[in-house]
Design an enzyme around this catalytic site. Sequence first.
Site, PDB file in Angstrom:
ATOM      1  N   ASP A 151      45.240 -12.662  20.170  1.00  0.00           N
ATOM      2  CA  ASP A 151      45.087 -11.396  20.904  1.00  0.00           C
ATOM      3  C   ASP A 151      46.369 -11.095  21.678  1.00  0.00           C
ATOM      4  OD1 ASP A 151      43.891  -9.070  21.745  1.00  0.00           O
ATOM      5  OD2 ASP A 151      42.842  -9.997  23.425  1.00  0.00           O
ATOM      6  N   ASP A 177      45.486 -15.212  29.094  1.00  0.00           N
ATOM      7  CA  ASP A 177      44.280 -14.865  28.318  1.00  0.00           C
ATOM      8  C   ASP A 177      44.319 -15.529  26.945  1.00  0.00           C
ATOM      9  OD1 ASP A 177      41.901 -13.822  27.620  1.00  0.00           O
ATOM     10  OD2 ASP A 177      42.577 -11.755  27.372  1.00  0.00           O
TER      11      ASP A 177
END
Length: 553
Positions: A325, A342
């Site tokens: 991502d 993240d």
Amino acid sequence: MASNQAAAPHQPPYTYQPNQGYRPTEGVPVELRYTSAPLPSQDYIYQDSDDYDSDDDVYLPGDDLEDEGAALTSGDITKQFNRQRQLQGANGSGVAALPRSNAQKPTANTSARVDDIDAELARHANKIKLDSVKGEQGRDKDKADRATSELVLDQRTRMILLKMIQRGVVSEVHGAISTGKEANVYGAVLEPEDGGRPIQRAIKIYKTAILVFKDRERYVTGEHRFKKGVNKSNNRDMVKQWAEKEFRNLKRLHSAAIACPEPIMLKSHVLVMEFLGDKRGYAYPRLRDANISEEGTENPWRSLYVQLLGIMRRLYKVCSLVHADLSEYNILYNDNQLYVIDVSQSVEHDHPRALEFLRMDIKNVGDFFRRKGVDTLPDRTIFDFITAHDGPVAEPELAQAVEHLYETRPAADGSAEAAAAEEVDTEVFRNQYIPQNLNQVYDIEKDAERPTDELVYKNMLAEKVATKPEAGGSAGESEDGASVDDTDDEESGSEVDESIFDKGPPRGKKHEDKGEKKQHKQAVKEEKRAKRAEKIPKAVKKKLIAASSKKRK
């Protein structure tokens, strides 16, 4: 009932007798008797007086009554006649009884009514909530216990934060730094006991009540760390595994010297990590929001692009992870340094969709830097650079390797046809099927006829193949110690060296030489005998212990 038998108090003092009518069943009490004889009935009913107008007020049967309120029913006339008969006496008797009050029973039994109310309340007693009773019997779960603030802060999460404060992990929890589809990040401060400068920290709390991010299965299915899968029926259990995954991935990145927040502590779905920001508590901006000065001739975004390609290769080769991502939203910027955040959805190489996620990251990164005016490399070139077996994995060698890719790429003539052809090749590569093992190759024979450099999965193949050395001759040794046959002999050159599969000498005491076993046993006996010579007798040891215990008392 006989006439001489007294009637019950609640019954009338008359009884019906056949052919005789109603007869009194008891005598008239003295207090109810009249002292004077009653008037004749005709005089009593039709007695004239000066104030009485017989023509106006006397109504005969059959007369029309104009006043509706004065109309009497047959039942009312009977009641009036009976009252007049009681006043004048019955059957010519001189003594008549006054009409008694007809005491009626109450329409509802009040005592029974109270019992009915108690029974009705008893049915609903379990629905009545009293604090004192609930405190003694144990409080049941209520909807208010599951209510969340900002989609993450429920009662259980607040208790976890309170325990972290009590244990000294953080001293204060401040407002939200950022909110996302899977978690919220809050700022926190730790006050050192020595009175030093406060330490800024970040707390990531994953959402458990309302799961906005519902596409977790594609990042979990097929990874060996989640062989049992995730429990879809229990949101908290699933989110807890997701938080553990990010904690472990951050550990890998931090150990590989990749700029990222250092993980500190994980409790259920609450992750405490290093704060990426200044000393005043302001977080570093995302790469999308970074304000980079463009002074000078060279585009400053190009150096960040080269730096990010090096981070992607180090993440793949050293950490054995694919971010899955990576974009300008999950990268922080400060002072020409990029920080990766993240990584909860990051997967390993053995994940079935790892290469698909890697190509998606390359596309997102290339699209962003092209909007910033950077001359980016083709997607396949970057893919081969990241997955290559040989090559540097540390700075500044990584930056030099990327610059070498710029120098060796074919020169473009700048025509529209060349740009269109390059765009088509890039789109084909993004949608091309890439096998991760030989079992996934469609046509092995057809691929074997093509040069290895043309295969899209060339970096998935083994680096070298060990072959059997030539009989009676010397074979060259490769760098990793595997012998490689350089001759063109078809028999020996195509066979694998079976000596690498030979087993070593058997292990275990039963396979040892008897003479060596006997010498080893004798040496052990001599060593134990020397220890016993220096050993303190038990009696002396007990006396020393008793003497030392007395001194302490």
